[in-house]
Write a protein that holds these residues in place. Sequence first.
Motif, mmCIF file in Angstrom:
data_model
loop_
_atom_site.group_PDB
_atom_site.id
_atom_site.type_symbol
_atom_site.label_atom_id
_atom_site.label_comp_id
_atom_site.label_asym_id
_atom_site.label_seq_id
_atom_site.Cartn_x
_atom_site.Cartn_y
_atom_site.Cartn_z
ATOM 1 N N LYS A 181 0.841 -1.210 0.000
ATOM 2 C CA LYS A 181 0.000 0.000 0.000
ATOM 3 C C LYS A 181 0.877 1.262 0.000
ATOM 4 C CE LYS A 181 -4.188 -1.912 0.209
ATOM 5 N NZ LYS A 181 -4.960 -2.053 1.425
ATOM 6 N N PHE A 182 1.939 1.274 0.821
ATOM 7 C CA PHE A 182 2.823 2.450 0.879
ATOM 8 C C PHE A 182 3.488 2.693 -0.471
ATOM 9 C CE2 PHE A 182 3.661 1.814 5.730
ATOM 10 C CZ PHE A 182 2.496 2.517 6.016
ATOM 11 N N MET A 183 3.926 1.602 -1.125
ATOM 12 C CA MET A 183 4.602 1.760 -2.420
ATOM 13 C C MET A 183 3.633 2.243 -3.492
ATOM 14 S SD MET A 183 7.076 -1.593 -2.225
ATOM 15 C CE MET A 183 7.818 -1.444 -3.827
ATOM 16 N N LYS A 184 2.366 1.810 -3.382
ATOM 17 C CA LYS A 184 1.359 2.209 -4.379
ATOM 18 C C LYS A 184 0.903 3.648 -4.168
ATOM 19 C CE LYS A 184 -3.221 0.918 -6.135
ATOM 20 N NZ LYS A 184 -4.381 0.007 -6.000
ATOM 21 N N ILE A 185 0.612 4.001 -2.913
ATOM 22 C CA ILE A 185 0.006 5.314 -2.633
ATOM 23 C C ILE A 185 1.056 6.395 -2.397
ATOM 24 C CG2 ILE A 185 -1.445 6.546 -0.928
ATOM 25 C CD1 ILE A 185 -3.133 3.954 -0.789
ATOM 26 N N GLN A 186 2.262 5.994 -1.952
ATOM 27 C CA GLN A 186 3.328 6.961 -1.672
ATOM 28 C C GLN A 186 2.836 8.106 -0.774
ATOM 29 O OE1 GLN A 186 6.709 6.941 -2.666
ATOM 30 N NE2 GLN A 186 6.298 4.846 -3.331
ATOM 31 N N PRO A 187 2.454 7.797 0.478
ATOM 32 C CA PRO A 187 1.954 8.847 1.375
ATOM 33 C C PRO A 187 2.998 9.933 1.606
ATOM 34 C CG PRO A 187 2.484 6.852 2.613
ATOM 35 C CD PRO A 187 2.556 6.489 1.165
ATOM 36 N N ARG A 188 2.528 11.160 1.769
ATOM 37 C CA ARG A 188 3.451 12.295 1.972
ATOM 38 C C ARG A 188 3.852 12.463 3.420
ATOM 39 N NH1 ARG A 188 2.138 17.856 0.009
ATOM 40 N NH2 ARG A 188 0.820 17.705 1.841
ATOM 41 N N THR A 189 2.934 12.053 4.337
ATOM 42 C CA THR A 189 3.197 12.247 5.761
ATOM 43 C C THR A 189 2.842 10.985 6.537
ATOM 44 O OG1 THR A 189 0.958 13.017 6.294
ATOM 45 C CG2 THR A 189 2.544 14.701 5.555
ATOM 46 N N LEU A 190 3.307 10.912 7.793
ATOM 47 C CA LEU A 190 2.948 9.772 8.641
ATOM 48 C C LEU A 190 1.450 9.756 8.908
ATOM 49 C CD1 LEU A 190 5.880 9.607 11.212
ATOM 50 C CD2 LEU A 190 5.188 7.832 9.618
ATOM 51 N N GLY A 191 0.849 10.935 8.999
ATOM 52 C CA GLY A 191 -0.594 11.022 9.202
ATOM 53 C C GLY A 191 -1.341 10.370 8.058
ATOM 54 N N GLN A 192 -0.940 10.696 6.828
ATOM 55 C CA GLN A 192 -1.580 10.092 5.664
ATOM 56 C C GLN A 192 -1.342 8.586 5.647
ATOM 57 O OE1 GLN A 192 -0.321 11.652 1.841
ATOM 58 N NE2 GLN A 192 -1.568 10.173 0.724
ATOM 59 N N ALA A 193 -0.129 8.154 5.976
ATOM 60 C CA ALA A 193 0.195 6.723 5.999
ATOM 61 C C ALA A 193 -0.705 5.969 6.977
ATOM 62 C CB ALA A 193 1.664 6.529 6.383
ATOM 63 N N SER A 194 -1.018 6.608 8.106
ATOM 64 C CA SER A 194 -1.816 5.942 9.149
ATOM 65 C C SER A 194 -3.259 5.708 8.727
ATOM 66 C CB SER A 194 -1.785 6.769 10.442
ATOM 67 O OG SER A 194 -2.549 7.960 10.295
ATOM 68 N N ARG A 195 -3.730 6.446 7.705
ATOM 69 C CA ARG A 195 -5.134 6.343 7.303
ATOM 70 C C ARG A 195 -5.349 5.457 6.081
ATOM 71 N NH1 ARG A 195 -4.400 11.676 8.508
ATOM 72 N NH2 ARG A 195 -4.376 12.332 6.338
ATOM 73 N N ILE A 196 -4.281 4.865 5.570
ATOM 74 C CA ILE A 196 -4.425 3.997 4.397
ATOM 75 C C ILE A 196 -5.072 2.683 4.825
ATOM 76 C CG2 ILE A 196 -3.150 2.703 2.639
ATOM 77 C CD1 ILE A 196 -1.053 4.961 2.710
ATOM 78 N N SER A 197 -6.076 2.284 4.062
ATOM 79 C CA SER A 197 -6.808 1.052 4.365
ATOM 80 C C SER A 197 -5.842 -0.139 4.393
ATOM 81 C CB SER A 197 -7.887 0.832 3.298
ATOM 82 O OG SER A 197 -8.577 -0.358 3.532
ATOM 83 N N GLY A 198 -5.898 -0.938 5.488
ATOM 84 C CA GLY A 198 -5.046 -2.122 5.611
ATOM 85 C C GLY A 198 -3.743 -1.885 6.334
ATOM 86 N N VAL A 199 -3.463 -0.622 6.693
ATOM 87 C CA VAL A 199 -2.235 -0.296 7.437
ATOM 88 C C VAL A 199 -2.535 -0.318 8.932
ATOM 89 C CG1 VAL A 199 -0.571 1.536 7.938
ATOM 90 C CG2 VAL A 199 -1.220 1.045 5.569
ATOM 91 N N ASN A 200 -1.725 -1.039 9.696
ATOM 92 C CA ASN A 200 -1.921 -1.168 11.138
ATOM 93 C C ASN A 200 -1.095 -0.145 11.905
ATOM 94 O OD1 ASN A 200 -3.580 -3.513 10.911
ATOM 95 N ND2 ASN A 200 -1.730 -4.699 10.459
ATOM 96 N N PRO A 201 -1.495 0.168 13.159
ATOM 97 C CA PRO A 201 -0.699 1.083 13.989
ATOM 98 C C PRO A 201 0.767 0.649 14.115
ATOM 99 C CG PRO A 201 -2.827 0.703 15.014
ATOM 100 C CD PRO A 201 -2.749 -0.227 13.848
ATOM 101 N N SER A 202 1.008 -0.671 14.158
ATOM 102 C CA SER A 202 2.397 -1.151 14.284
ATOM 103 C C SER A 202 3.224 -0.790 13.049
ATOM 104 C CB SER A 202 2.418 -2.668 14.499
ATOM 105 O OG SER A 202 1.764 -3.328 13.427
ATOM 106 N N ASP A 203 2.588 -0.779 11.872
ATOM 107 C CA ASP A 203 3.293 -0.378 10.641
ATOM 108 C C ASP A 203 3.712 1.086 10.715
ATOM 109 O OD1 ASP A 203 2.935 -2.903 9.299
ATOM 110 O OD2 ASP A 203 0.849 -2.334 8.933
ATOM 111 N N VAL A 204 2.818 1.923 11.256
ATOM 112 C CA VAL A 204 3.124 3.356 11.386
ATOM 113 C C VAL A 204 4.250 3.551 12.404
ATOM 114 C CG1 VAL A 204 2.178 5.627 11.951
ATOM 115 C CG2 VAL A 204 0.757 3.965 10.762
ATOM 116 N N GLN A 205 4.220 2.774 13.494
ATOM 117 C CA GLN A 205 5.283 2.876 14.504
ATOM 118 C C GLN A 205 6.641 2.495 13.920
ATOM 119 O OE1 GLN A 205 3.626 0.417 17.593
ATOM 120 N NE2 GLN A 205 2.877 2.168 18.757
ATOM 121 N N ILE A 206 6.654 1.477 13.060
ATOM 122 C CA ILE A 206 7.918 1.073 12.411
ATOM 123 C C ILE A 206 8.455 2.224 11.564
ATOM 124 C CG2 ILE A 206 8.878 -0.460 10.630
ATOM 125 C CD1 ILE A 206 6.827 -2.587 11.756
#
Length: 622
Positions: free
Chosen positions: A590-615
Amino acid sequence: MFQKYDVIVVGAGHAGCEAAAAAANMGSKVLLITMNMQTIAQMSCNPAMGGIAKGQIVREIDALGGYSGIVTDKSMIQFRMLNKSKGPAMWSPRAQSDRMLFASTWREMLEATPNIDFYQDMVNELIIENGVAKGVITGLGHKIHSDAVVLTNGTFLNGVIHIGEKNFGGGRVAEKAATGITEQLVSLGFESARLKTGTPPRIDGRSLDYSKMEEQKGDEEMVGFSYEPIEKLAASNQKSCWVTYTSSEVHEILRTGFENSPMYQGRIKGSGPRYCPSIEDKINRFAERERHQLFVEPEGWNTVEIYVNGFSTSLAEEVQLKALRQVPGFENCKMFRPGYAIEYDFFPPTQLTVSLETKRIKKLFFAGQINGTTGYEEAACQGLMAGINAHLAVKNEQPLVLKRSEAYIGVLIDDLINKGTDEPYRMFTSRAEFRTLLRQDNADIRLTEISYRLGLASQQRMERVLEKIEKVKEVKSVLNSTAIEPAESDEFLKGVSSSPLVSRQKAAQLLLRPNIDLKEMISSIPSLAEKLNGYSAEVLEQAEIQMKYDTYIEKEKELVGKMNQLENLAIPENFNYDKLVSLSNEARQKFMKIQPRTLGQASRISGVNPSDVQILMVYMGR
């Protein structure tokens, strides 16, 4: 034949009109291309603007300098503020419009806007040079060059209309579909899919018996949508809508058409709108219900045509008419045209950046139903943002990105680009986690300064907002400093079934009681009337809301502050997620496809868990 333009806008529906107006008002030279100059800003489905969450969007469009609110106020035949029995975060303005007046007013406003040229033709190819949109090629073979292109094709991309067993190409009834663009974009690596929407039959109002229906009148207070001082329709002159219901008999007749239904025979492949289903969908999904509500809506001042809201269908014409004639008030109805379903191409919006620019092609923007949304309001706000950002891209300036905490428009775009959609997306108040901050009453306070900085809002409009803010402060100050005597408030409190005061109390404290209305307080308590009689209803309402909901507003502001900590942590461009071996496979994809600009945006991508954001946070030294 054609000059080079700064921005070309393809399609003149709600998205295209707002895009053209925004880019032109910011100074871009704009060409608006449409297949039919007579259908600019056509209300393809219901003759209404606003509604739950949609009304908030229209007010935000207005605060940002768009035209939808102004056009609606000038063409409305009825106005209602929905959800008034709930808190102000849920209040939603809605207007019935005169369909023809709405479109003609839009066209007049566009024609009066400097920098906009018009051309009638189909666009069936884009000019792409080195991965950048450089213009369009039309059906007549014209190559028209520009520095940016905004696609707002609505339901026209390979559109197919279905009525019973009949189907034929079209973007709207009696209008041809648009071809070529989908095929070209897919060849460039874009992903496309199909969606479905529908519309109900139109009925001759002279053939209806309104005595068998419930009348639904407009509000006595005409709030409207625009913050500009536009003369509103007099409350006493509003046209009524009407309410009636289907029945088990109606449902049985409709079921007889299912065997030839394009939906149930698999001829329609696209997903339909979950929150605005067809009547056949309703009686299938809610089989336990014996009736469904129908809203009988006039199409304008000078027409007898009626829109049957709630009866969207693609069943055979004779089945539609037979079933309608079992509805109370419709026993002798005559049909102007049947309802139909329309299937069309869209491009999953995860292929867009936060500015609505495509990731694959620079200076190419998508807005409206091409992104999988449904509704005039959702389309219009995307058009506005795409037009603004197309202009900014041409000028090599940073895009305008509204946060989820700043506007419903920000929520909508954030949802689309991070989560995508596999069914027509519709806005609801429940989608906005900060809806207490994003009310319809304060859109001008939230967004006019942004609009002013962009050159869309005038100095006069900005000054009006600053004056409103100042006057609200004055009212709050009076309420906080004025002590109310028991004797002068007894009669008022008794009238609203509230316990009498035993000692002097500040007006602000009294206002916090249930069932207490500020305007009634002022008219009933002399010491308040003396100080506050000169203030407008808009200012008094704003002060009352801010004071009554202060605790909730402050709590949401705290949450926004915490969220913004993640929003302010930027992820480097073209970040290599492969080196984060601890990420889940889904998050990495999902990160490679959507290329989020910020950690906030990354946290709201469908299928992304809090642990992924912490990493991600740990890797970035946070």
